[in-house]
Design a protein around this motif. Structure first.
Motif, PDB file in Angstrom:
ATOM      1  N   ALA A  87       1.907  -3.692  -2.415  1.00  0.00           N
ATOM      2  CA  ALA A  87       1.112  -4.320  -3.472  1.00  0.00           C
ATOM      3  C   ALA A  87       1.273  -5.835  -3.476  1.00  0.00           C
ATOM      4  CB  ALA A  87       1.490  -3.746  -4.831  1.00  0.00           C
ATOM      5  N   VAL A  88       2.496  -6.318  -3.366  1.00  0.00           N
ATOM      6  CA  VAL A  88       2.711  -7.759  -3.421  1.00  0.00           C
ATOM      7  C   VAL A  88       2.139  -8.426  -2.175  1.00  0.00           C
ATOM      8  CG1 VAL A  88       5.021  -7.893  -2.351  1.00  0.00           C
ATOM      9  CG2 VAL A  88       4.390  -9.508  -4.127  1.00  0.00           C
ATOM     10  N   ASN A  89       2.186  -7.729  -1.047  1.00  0.00           N
ATOM     11  CA  ASN A  89       1.560  -8.271   0.161  1.00  0.00           C
ATOM     12  C   ASN A  89       0.045  -8.370  -0.002  1.00  0.00           C
ATOM     13  OD1 ASN A  89       1.795  -8.933   3.206  1.00  0.00           O
ATOM     14  ND2 ASN A  89       0.266  -7.313   3.149  1.00  0.00           N
ATOM     15  N   ALA A  90      -0.548  -7.348  -0.657  1.00  0.00           N
ATOM     16  CA  ALA A  90      -1.992  -7.379  -0.895  1.00  0.00           C
ATOM     17  C   ALA A  90      -2.387  -8.524  -1.812  1.00  0.00           C
ATOM     18  CB  ALA A  90      -2.449  -6.045  -1.490  1.00  0.00           C
ATOM     19  N   VAL A  91      -1.528  -8.837  -2.783  1.00  0.00           N
ATOM     20  CA  VAL A  91      -1.795  -9.946  -3.703  1.00  0.00           C
ATOM     21  C   VAL A  91      -1.642 -11.280  -2.999  1.00  0.00           C
ATOM     22  CG1 VAL A  91      -0.935 -11.135  -5.760  1.00  0.00           C
ATOM     23  CG2 VAL A  91      -1.167  -8.651  -5.772  1.00  0.00           C
ATOM     24  N   GLU A  92      -0.599 -11.431  -2.205  1.00  0.00           N
ATOM     25  CA  GLU A  92      -0.293 -12.725  -1.596  1.00  0.00           C
ATOM     26  C   GLU A  92      -1.082 -12.994  -0.321  1.00  0.00           C
ATOM     27  OE1 GLU A  92       3.933 -12.925  -1.066  1.00  0.00           O
ATOM     28  OE2 GLU A  92       4.325 -13.152  -3.223  1.00  0.00           O
ATOM     29  N   ALA A 117       9.255  22.306   4.688  1.00  0.00           N
ATOM     30  CA  ALA A 117       9.071  20.858   4.826  1.00  0.00           C
ATOM     31  C   ALA A 117       7.689  20.534   5.379  1.00  0.00           C
ATOM     32  CB  ALA A 117      10.157  20.258   5.725  1.00  0.00           C
ATOM     33  N   PRO A 118       6.625  20.709   4.559  1.00  0.00           N
ATOM     34  CA  PRO A 118       5.286  20.325   5.014  1.00  0.00           C
ATOM     35  C   PRO A 118       5.209  18.817   5.228  1.00  0.00           C
ATOM     36  CG  PRO A 118       5.271  20.815   2.674  1.00  0.00           C
ATOM     37  CD  PRO A 118       6.617  21.213   3.182  1.00  0.00           C
ATOM     38  N   LEU A 119       4.216  18.382   5.974  1.00  0.00           N
ATOM     39  CA  LEU A 119       4.083  16.968   6.322  1.00  0.00           C
ATOM     40  C   LEU A 119       3.242  16.241   5.283  1.00  0.00           C
ATOM     41  CD1 LEU A 119       4.677  14.809   8.546  1.00  0.00           C
ATOM     42  CD2 LEU A 119       2.399  15.351   9.451  1.00  0.00           C
ATOM     43  N   LEU A 120       3.791  15.181   4.728  1.00  0.00           N
ATOM     44  CA  LEU A 120       3.039  14.337   3.795  1.00  0.00           C
ATOM     45  C   LEU A 120       2.512  13.115   4.544  1.00  0.00           C
ATOM     46  CD1 LEU A 120       3.548  13.553   0.149  1.00  0.00           C
ATOM     47  CD2 LEU A 120       3.225  11.623   1.676  1.00  0.00           C
ATOM     48  N   THR A 121       1.230  12.843   4.407  1.00  0.00           N
ATOM     49  CA  THR A 121       0.607  11.669   5.001  1.00  0.00           C
ATOM     50  C   THR A 121       0.060  10.783   3.890  1.00  0.00           C
ATOM     51  OG1 THR A 121      -0.022  12.888   6.999  1.00  0.00           O
ATOM     52  CG2 THR A 121      -1.170  10.808   6.570  1.00  0.00           C
ATOM     53  N   PHE A 122       0.494   9.539   3.875  1.00  0.00           N
ATOM     54  CA  PHE A 122       0.097   8.552   2.867  1.00  0.00           C
ATOM     55  C   PHE A 122      -0.623   7.412   3.576  1.00  0.00           C
ATOM     56  CE2 PHE A 122       1.136   4.433   0.905  1.00  0.00           C
ATOM     57  CZ  PHE A 122       0.612   4.600  -0.367  1.00  0.00           C
ATOM     58  N   VAL A 123      -1.800   7.037   3.054  1.00  0.00           N
ATOM     59  CA  VAL A 123      -2.579   5.960   3.661  1.00  0.00           C
ATOM     60  C   VAL A 123      -2.919   4.908   2.606  1.00  0.00           C
ATOM     61  CG1 VAL A 123      -4.680   5.335   4.904  1.00  0.00           C
ATOM     62  CG2 VAL A 123      -3.576   7.536   5.371  1.00  0.00           C
ATOM     63  N   TRP A 124      -2.586   3.680   2.913  1.00  0.00           N
ATOM     64  CA  TRP A 124      -2.937   2.511   2.092  1.00  0.00           C
ATOM     65  C   TRP A 124      -3.909   1.686   2.926  1.00  0.00           C
ATOM     66  CZ3 TRP A 124      -0.623   0.211  -2.518  1.00  0.00           C
ATOM     67  CH2 TRP A 124      -0.932  -1.139  -2.713  1.00  0.00           C
ATOM     68  N   LYS A 125      -5.178   1.668   2.528  1.00  0.00           N
ATOM     69  CA  LYS A 125      -6.193   0.969   3.313  1.00  0.00           C
ATOM     70  C   LYS A 125      -6.852  -0.125   2.480  1.00  0.00           C
ATOM     71  CE  LYS A 125      -9.366  -0.329   6.169  1.00  0.00           C
ATOM     72  NZ  LYS A 125      -9.018  -1.379   7.156  1.00  0.00           N
ATOM     73  N   GLU A 126      -6.680  -1.362   2.911  1.00  0.00           N
ATOM     74  CA  GLU A 126      -7.316  -2.500   2.257  1.00  0.00           C
ATOM     75  C   GLU A 126      -8.631  -2.834   2.945  1.00  0.00           C
ATOM     76  OE1 GLU A 126      -4.648  -5.827   1.784  1.00  0.00           O
ATOM     77  OE2 GLU A 126      -2.916  -4.503   1.474  1.00  0.00           O
ATOM     78  N   THR A 127      -9.627  -3.190   2.151  1.00  0.00           N
ATOM     79  CA  THR A 127     -10.907  -3.637   2.685  1.00  0.00           C
ATOM     80  C   THR A 127     -11.192  -5.016   2.118  1.00  0.00           C
ATOM     81  OG1 THR A 127     -11.725  -1.360   2.796  1.00  0.00           O
ATOM     82  CG2 THR A 127     -13.367  -3.126   2.894  1.00  0.00           C
ATOM     83  N   GLY A 174      -3.493 -10.283   1.202  1.00  0.00           N
ATOM     84  CA  GLY A 174      -4.519  -9.316   1.541  1.00  0.00           C
ATOM     85  C   GLY A 174      -5.636  -9.186   0.537  1.00  0.00           C
ATOM     86  N   ALA A 175      -6.089  -7.941   0.349  1.00  0.00           N
ATOM     87  CA  ALA A 175      -7.312  -7.668  -0.402  1.00  0.00           C
ATOM     88  C   ALA A 175      -7.250  -8.103  -1.853  1.00  0.00           C
ATOM     89  CB  ALA A 175      -7.632  -6.173  -0.319  1.00  0.00           C
ATOM     90  N   LEU A 176      -6.092  -7.972  -2.489  1.00  0.00           N
ATOM     91  CA  LEU A 176      -6.000  -8.316  -3.908  1.00  0.00           C
ATOM     92  C   LEU A 176      -5.903  -9.814  -4.148  1.00  0.00           C
ATOM     93  CD1 LEU A 176      -3.643  -5.497  -5.247  1.00  0.00           C
ATOM     94  CD2 LEU A 176      -6.151  -5.584  -5.192  1.00  0.00           C
ATOM     95  N   GLY A 177      -5.744 -10.583  -3.090  1.00  0.00           N
ATOM     96  CA  GLY A 177      -5.749 -12.037  -3.230  1.00  0.00           C
ATOM     97  C   GLY A 177      -7.150 -12.611  -3.199  1.00  0.00           C
ATOM     98  N   GLY A 178      -8.137 -11.787  -2.873  1.00  0.00           N
ATOM     99  CA  GLY A 178      -9.526 -12.224  -2.834  1.00  0.00           C
ATOM    100  C   GLY A 178     -10.406 -11.257  -3.590  1.00  0.00           C
ATOM    101  N   ASN A 179     -11.481 -10.840  -2.952  1.00  0.00           N
ATOM    102  CA  ASN A 179     -12.441  -9.941  -3.602  1.00  0.00           C
ATOM    103  C   ASN A 179     -12.426  -8.551  -2.986  1.00  0.00           C
ATOM    104  OD1 ASN A 179     -13.480 -11.991  -5.372  1.00  0.00           O
ATOM    105  ND2 ASN A 179     -14.615 -12.831  -3.626  1.00  0.00           N
ATOM    106  N   GLY A 180     -11.335  -8.207  -2.354  1.00  0.00           N
ATOM    107  CA  GLY A 180     -11.262  -6.928  -1.670  1.00  0.00           C
ATOM    108  C   GLY A 180     -10.866  -5.778  -2.572  1.00  0.00           C
ATOM    109  N   SER A 181     -10.646  -4.637  -1.943  1.00  0.00           N
ATOM    110  CA  SER A 181     -10.268  -3.420  -2.671  1.00  0.00           C
ATOM    111  C   SER A 181      -9.293  -2.612  -1.819  1.00  0.00           C
ATOM    112  CB  SER A 181     -11.500  -2.573  -2.999  1.00  0.00           C
ATOM    113  OG  SER A 181     -12.165  -2.182  -1.803  1.00  0.00           O
ATOM    114  N   ILE A 182      -8.696  -1.609  -2.458  1.00  0.00           N
ATOM    115  CA  ILE A 182      -7.719  -0.765  -1.770  1.00  0.00           C
ATOM    116  C   ILE A 182      -8.060   0.697  -2.023  1.00  0.00           C
ATOM    117  CG2 ILE A 182      -5.280  -0.208  -1.459  1.00  0.00           C
ATOM    118  CD1 ILE A 182      -4.594  -2.864  -2.775  1.00  0.00           C
ATOM    119  N   ALA A 183      -8.055   1.488  -0.960  1.00  0.00           N
ATOM    120  CA  ALA A 183      -8.196   2.941  -1.066  1.00  0.00           C
ATOM    121  C   ALA A 183      -6.850   3.558  -0.705  1.00  0.00           C
ATOM    122  CB  ALA A 183      -9.285   3.448  -0.130  1.00  0.00           C
TER     123      ALA A 183
END
Length: 225
Positions: A131-136, A158-168, A138-147
Motif C-alpha cells: 500500500a505505501v509503495n502504491a502511494v509513494e 494445506a490448499p494453495l492460496l494465491t493472492f494478487v495485487w494488481k495496480e493499473t 504507484g497507482a495511488l500516487g496518481g489516478n490509478g486503481s488497484i484490483a
C-alpha cells in the motif's frame, strides 16, 4: 540522516522491548500469551532494525516505522479480539489508512479467509508495504486503481492460496534500482514465515505482485468461521 538521533531512538525502542520481556518473565502470564507476545516483540525488533537501514532522514524514518508498527498492532488487536484475523478486513483497514475505500479506487475479491495471529501479522506487514509503495510510487500516487484478489485451490490439509495485487496506472512503473525493506518483506520474510513464493512484475500498465503459499492449519483457514 542524523545518525546519533536515529541510534538513540532505536536504543529507546529496544529498551522498551527488553522491559516488556522482563515483565513477561516476572508475571504469571498464560503460556499462549507469552508465546504470542514474544513473537510480536521479535517482529517489532526486526522492523526497527530494518527500517533504520533505509536511506531516509530521521522524520521519514520515524514516520515509516510508526506506520509499520501500526499495521502490525492492528493485526495483533484483531487476533486478540476475534481469535483470528479476517483477511478482507485486514486489507480494507490498510487501504482506508490511505483514504482508499473498497469499491472506489480499489476492489477486493476473494473467499472468506481467517488467519492465525503470526501469519496475519506477517501478511499485514506485507500488505502495508504494498500500500505505501502504491502511494509513494504507484497507482495511488496518481489516478490509478488497484484490483486485489485471492483464491484457494485444492483440498486436503494445506490448499494453495494465491493472492494478487494488481495496480493499473497511466504511467509505467520502473523497476527500482535497489531492494528496500518492502521487497525484503514480500520475498524473504514471506518465504521464511509462510513458505511463500512471491513474483514482482513491473508491467507496462502498472505493478503486479503475486504471492502463493500453502494454507496450512498454522497459517489460517478458508470458509466461514
Amino acid at each position: 540522516m542524523p545518525m546519533d538521533d536515529t541510534n538513540n531512538r532505536i536504543a529507546e525502542l529496544e529498551a522498551d522491548n527488553r522491559r516488556l520481556r522482563r515483565l513477561l518473565d516476572q508475571r504469571d502470564a498464560p503460556g499462549e500469551l507469552r508465546h504470542r507476545l514474544r513473537s510480536t516483540m521479535a517482529m517489532l525488533r526486526t522492523i526497527i532494525r530494518k527500517s533504520a537501514g533505509a536511506r531516509r532522514d530521521l522524520d521519514s524514518y520515524v514516520g515509516h516505522l510508526e506506520d509499520r508498527l501500526d499495521a502490525l498492532m492492528r493485526a495483533q488487536a484483531a487476533a486478540d479480539e476475534q481469535g483470528a484475523i479476517d483477511f478482507h478486513k485486514l486489507l480494507a483497514d490498510e487501504l482506508l489508512h490511505y483514504q482508499v475505500r473498497d469499491g472506489e479506487r480499489a476492489t477486493l475479491a476473494g473467499p472468506d479467509l481467517h488467519l492465525q495471529a503470526r501469519a496475519g501479522q506477517v501478511l499485514a506487514l506485507a500488505v502495508h508495504e504494498l500500500a505505501v509503495n502504491a502511494v509513494e510510487h504507484g497507482a495511488l500516487g496518481g489516478n490509478g486503481s488497484i484490483a486485489i484478489s485471492w483464491r484457494i485451490d485444492g483440498d486436503g490439509p494445506a490448499p494453495l492460496l494465491t493472492f494478487v495485487w494488481k495496480e493499473t496506472d497511466t504511467t509505467a512503473v520502473a523497476e527500482p534500482s535497489h531492494n528496500g525493506f518492502g521487497t525484503e518483506v514480500l520475498t524473504r520474510t514471506l518465504e521464511y514465515e509462510l513458505k511463500a513464493n512471491t513474483a514482482l512484475a513491473f508491467e507496462p500498465d502498472g505493478f503486479r505482485c503475486t504471492i502463493q503459499f500453502p494454507l496450512s492449519e498454522r497459517v489460517g483457514r478458508g470458509g466461514a468461521g
